[in-house]
Design an enzyme around this catalytic site. Sequence first.
Site, mmCIF file in Angstrom:
data_model
loop_
_atom_site.group_PDB
_atom_site.id
_atom_site.type_symbol
_atom_site.label_atom_id
_atom_site.label_comp_id
_atom_site.label_asym_id
_atom_site.label_seq_id
_atom_site.Cartn_x
_atom_site.Cartn_y
_atom_site.Cartn_z
ATOM 1 N N HIS A 22 53.933 5.741 -21.981
ATOM 2 C CA HIS A 22 53.760 4.438 -21.335
ATOM 3 C C HIS A 22 53.098 4.599 -19.968
ATOM 4 O O HIS A 22 52.109 3.912 -19.658
ATOM 5 C CB HIS A 22 55.128 3.765 -21.194
ATOM 6 C CG HIS A 22 55.101 2.423 -20.553
ATOM 7 N ND1 HIS A 22 55.234 1.250 -21.265
ATOM 8 C CD2 HIS A 22 54.957 2.043 -19.253
ATOM 9 C CE1 HIS A 22 55.182 0.225 -20.430
ATOM 10 N NE2 HIS A 22 55.010 0.679 -19.201
ATOM 11 N N GLU A 23 53.635 5.504 -19.167
ATOM 12 C CA GLU A 23 53.109 5.689 -17.812
ATOM 13 C C GLU A 23 51.731 6.341 -17.829
ATOM 14 O O GLU A 23 50.843 5.962 -17.067
ATOM 15 C CB GLU A 23 54.084 6.528 -16.981
ATOM 16 C CG GLU A 23 55.437 5.866 -16.754
ATOM 17 C CD GLU A 23 55.348 4.537 -16.017
ATOM 18 O OE1 GLU A 23 54.378 4.345 -15.253
ATOM 19 O OE2 GLU A 23 56.233 3.691 -16.214
ATOM 20 N N HIS A 26 49.037 3.792 -18.458
ATOM 21 C CA HIS A 26 48.656 3.020 -17.266
ATOM 22 C C HIS A 26 47.637 3.794 -16.434
ATOM 23 O O HIS A 26 46.618 3.248 -16.008
ATOM 24 C CB HIS A 26 49.890 2.736 -16.400
ATOM 25 C CG HIS A 26 50.792 1.678 -16.935
ATOM 26 N ND1 HIS A 26 50.340 0.474 -17.413
ATOM 27 C CD2 HIS A 26 52.163 1.633 -17.033
ATOM 28 C CE1 HIS A 26 51.364 -0.273 -17.800
ATOM 29 N NE2 HIS A 26 52.478 0.418 -17.594
#
Length: 226
Positions: A22-23, A26
């Site tokens: 997820h990170e 980004h």
Amino acid sequence: MNFSLYDFSVWVLPLVIAITFHEAAHGYAAHRLGDNTAYDLGRVSFNPIRHIDPFGTLIMPAILLMAHSPFLFGYAKPVPVNFRALRNPRIGMVLVALAGPATNIALALIAAAALHIVGLLPANAAQWTFDNLKNALLINVVLAIFNMMPIPPLDGGRVAVGLLPNVLAAPLSRLEPFGMLILIGLLILLPLVGSQFGLNLDVISVILRTMTGYVLTAILFVTGNT
């Protein structure tokens, strides 16, 4: 408490993978859209050590699991993004925000599709693999839906700020410093207060559970698991 090393391995492992991807998503999206802040800090990486917050990623989820909490919550170190450096700051902010939840949905689809191979594994590995894939499916869907709540600094809040007209986006963006307090109030304090008066004020959790159910059903259907 019946929490064991096995439980730890089938819950925390998929949680760490979900948060790490997820990170990293980004940071990768920001890099492709013109901001190298995360890239230069080494945060565009699938190495979980670069993203793990010891308390938020490991200790807090473990405590919630051992306490048989009705919800599992965790977080990683936020990926730094300089939205002004993006080639199109407003649309770029939306795309960077969407990258995390979209990656979690992709991981959920992969986990659901991989359920079909469990029957080909040796019996002693099949159950562990099944539990990891099942939990990966659930964790990634919950993480995607939770992060799409329209409250800054959650991804959904930043999407809303990027898409709404300025007259609505500006006051919403000013909530970002108080976002965590708002979440704690909505998810924990409000239900506790309601229970003192015999009222069910756990509306947000009900909405999240309902949306999670819909998305899980859709993913299982698409991957041929129903």
